[in-house]
Design an enzyme around this catalytic site. Sequence first.
Site, mmCIF file in Angstrom:
data_model
loop_
_atom_site.group_PDB
_atom_site.id
_atom_site.type_symbol
_atom_site.label_atom_id
_atom_site.label_comp_id
_atom_site.label_asym_id
_atom_site.label_seq_id
_atom_site.Cartn_x
_atom_site.Cartn_y
_atom_site.Cartn_z
ATOM 1 N N ASP A 242 1.947 -20.371 42.538
ATOM 2 C CA ASP A 242 1.688 -19.695 43.810
ATOM 3 C C ASP A 242 0.811 -20.669 44.598
ATOM 4 O O ASP A 242 -0.372 -20.822 44.306
ATOM 5 C CB ASP A 242 0.964 -18.367 43.533
ATOM 6 C CG ASP A 242 0.447 -17.695 44.810
ATOM 7 O OD1 ASP A 242 0.735 -18.200 45.913
ATOM 8 O OD2 ASP A 242 -0.255 -16.673 44.694
ATOM 9 N N LYS B 124 -1.979 -25.056 54.292
ATOM 10 C CA LYS B 124 -0.662 -24.410 54.285
ATOM 11 C C LYS B 124 -0.232 -24.007 55.701
ATOM 12 O O LYS B 124 0.948 -24.014 56.025
ATOM 13 C CB LYS B 124 -0.736 -23.178 53.386
ATOM 14 C CG LYS B 124 0.581 -22.507 53.106
ATOM 15 C CD LYS B 124 0.393 -21.495 52.004
ATOM 16 C CE LYS B 124 1.567 -20.566 51.852
ATOM 17 N NZ LYS B 124 1.333 -19.593 50.770
ATOM 18 N N GLU C 231 7.598 -15.629 48.545
ATOM 19 C CA GLU C 231 6.515 -14.911 47.875
ATOM 20 C C GLU C 231 6.872 -13.440 47.601
ATOM 21 O O GLU C 231 6.665 -12.956 46.483
ATOM 22 C CB GLU C 231 5.220 -15.021 48.691
ATOM 23 C CG GLU C 231 4.635 -16.427 48.613
ATOM 24 C CD GLU C 231 3.640 -16.741 49.714
ATOM 25 O OE1 GLU C 231 3.245 -15.824 50.454
ATOM 26 O OE2 GLU C 231 3.262 -17.926 49.838
ATOM 27 N N ASP D 81 1.535 -7.310 51.717
ATOM 28 C CA ASP D 81 0.648 -8.378 51.244
ATOM 29 C C ASP D 81 -0.564 -8.515 52.168
ATOM 30 O O ASP D 81 -0.460 -9.076 53.257
ATOM 31 C CB ASP D 81 1.475 -9.686 51.192
ATOM 32 C CG ASP D 81 0.648 -10.895 50.745
ATOM 33 O OD1 ASP D 81 -0.587 -10.774 50.623
ATOM 34 O OD2 ASP D 81 1.257 -11.961 50.520
#
Length: 623
Positions: A21, A83, A184, A206
Amino acid sequence: MGYIELEVLEDQPKRVVIGIDLGTTNSLPAIWKDGRPEILEVEGEPALIPSVVHVSDDGTAVVGRTARARSMDDPAHTVHSIKRFMGRSLGELDEAVLRRLPYQVTQTERGLVQVEVGGKRFTPQEISALILREVAAQASVAMGGAEILSAVITVPAYFDDAQRQATRDAARLAGLEVLRIVNEPTAASLAYGLDQKEEGTVAVYDLGGGTFDVSILSIEGGVFEVLSTNGDTSLGGDDLDALLVDLLRSELEGSVEGSVFDDPAFRQAARLSAEKAKVALSRDPEADLVISLPELGVNARRTVTREEFERLAAPLVERSIRCCERALKDAELEPKDVDEVVLVGGSTRVPLVRAEVERFFGRAPHTELNPDQVVALGAAAQAEVLMGGSRDILLMDVTPLSLGLETMGGAAEKLIQRNNRIPCSVKEGFTTYADNQSAIDFHVLQGERELAADCRSLGRFKLTGIPPMPAGLPRVGVKFHLDADGILTVSAKEESTGASASIEVKPSHGLTEDEVSDMLEASFKNARKDFEERRRVDLIAEIGIMLRHATANLTVAEERLDRESVEDLHEAIAAAKEARLCTELELVQAARDTLDRATMPLAAVLMDSVVKEAVSGKKLGDL
Ligand code: AMP
């Protein structure tokens, strides 16, 4: 596609493949062990690596906890949240975010973002590669020194091709072979084994530290498809902390100078106290906000009940629910259509969040797994599938190479682009090249190159029964359908008669991951040459059509044009015929341009007669 790896790995020794992850704040490795996914641990603790890189002026880079520890005293050399920059150009980034960064962000010659730290420039791929290297190193320690060469890496569902490719490149730089990039939310669903369902709809909610994402997925025969995504890039646990910081401030109001609130030491201590109380409130009915900074004259304690916290937090949680509504709307679904709800991210431990999610979707969400680990666990489950392990379902997200058809002159026309999500369908219209052509040969191709000869041939089929018509008139619809099992069906149908033909192929049959990489590499290496050759081939095809048209109308030209124009036309036709055999792009281009110019007077005459024909017999008012 999933079975590429399965096929080639069958008789090879088992390799160690981990799931990673690769998060904005933290990264986490997991592995499949004894029939289930497991988070890797070092010294009894999950091998959680903060996604932070510190580069000192001598160019030394450190990653993870040590780097994060430097972010307070040396922010100008510490890179966080890389990211957010992956696969982006400078123009695509939020200026407000850029302004807040303590280091410079510039762009490469190709317009890609690069950060400048410790006197050196790094692309986001390079920074991510440093993080991935550290993750692999920690994973190796956790597994007693095993060499880790391959990984399944997760990315947000909304990542586009450039962002996914940047992630792959980062892994390659880190010396890791990427078996698969997985979404994800797909990984989170896999961790819960939802792929075992025959069919259904999953909502993945999330809520992390700084961002909120919701994805609606469909499952059919073990294959996930992302139906829609929504979210808020500035909604997360940090905002909940800020609510409690405000409480602390109002508690101190009047007893300390206003400037204290801007002191970095106060801010840091208040934030930590707030987060601690927030976490406690997920478990206890009340918690204390405590702050003590004698040097600033700050000393306070404030008890907060869960009820009070929930009253403050309600509007923020409501914002996330609005995103869920929008995601469902985009997927053309209602809350009742959702069969499973999966929670991801530390902030989903807040009881109010769970309650509101349950209320909205009308069903209890899955909470059995640790929401901080569920994505990494799913990545490990996917790795097991790709290694041909016990979970015998195939999971496919994207097609690794483009699929298309050979067109006139030997060019390759891509209908399904590489990295397209599957299952997918694409339809395009084609026509005939010659007058009264009664059949069309279709050549199905795979690959990134511009010319059919450089692509992989997947098969050929013929559509017959096209009624006699002038060239270009028949309408033939060609459909490419790539199903969840990676089977490609190409069908062609002539619209006036309904005549049809089709072929079924398995594009990845016999193709290894290495071959896929080689094909991609060859397309990058030959990009310029291929582009020119493609242009030449297209020009020759165009010349063919122009020549046919010009020669068919030569009599008209001779009757209606002046001598000079007719001579020009003859010369241009002769030159164009020769140019069709020429290998030099410039000469072919020049011949096409000359022919184009020389046919202009003829085109004008023909157009004129068409207009006259159309107008004849009609009154001006009818036009
Ligand atoms: P993530 O980015 O998914 O690691 O989520 C981190 C966020 O989750 C931070 O804002 C944490 O404060 C929050 N968090 C972690 N544990 C809890 C908890 N037990 N209750 C409330 N929030 C939590």
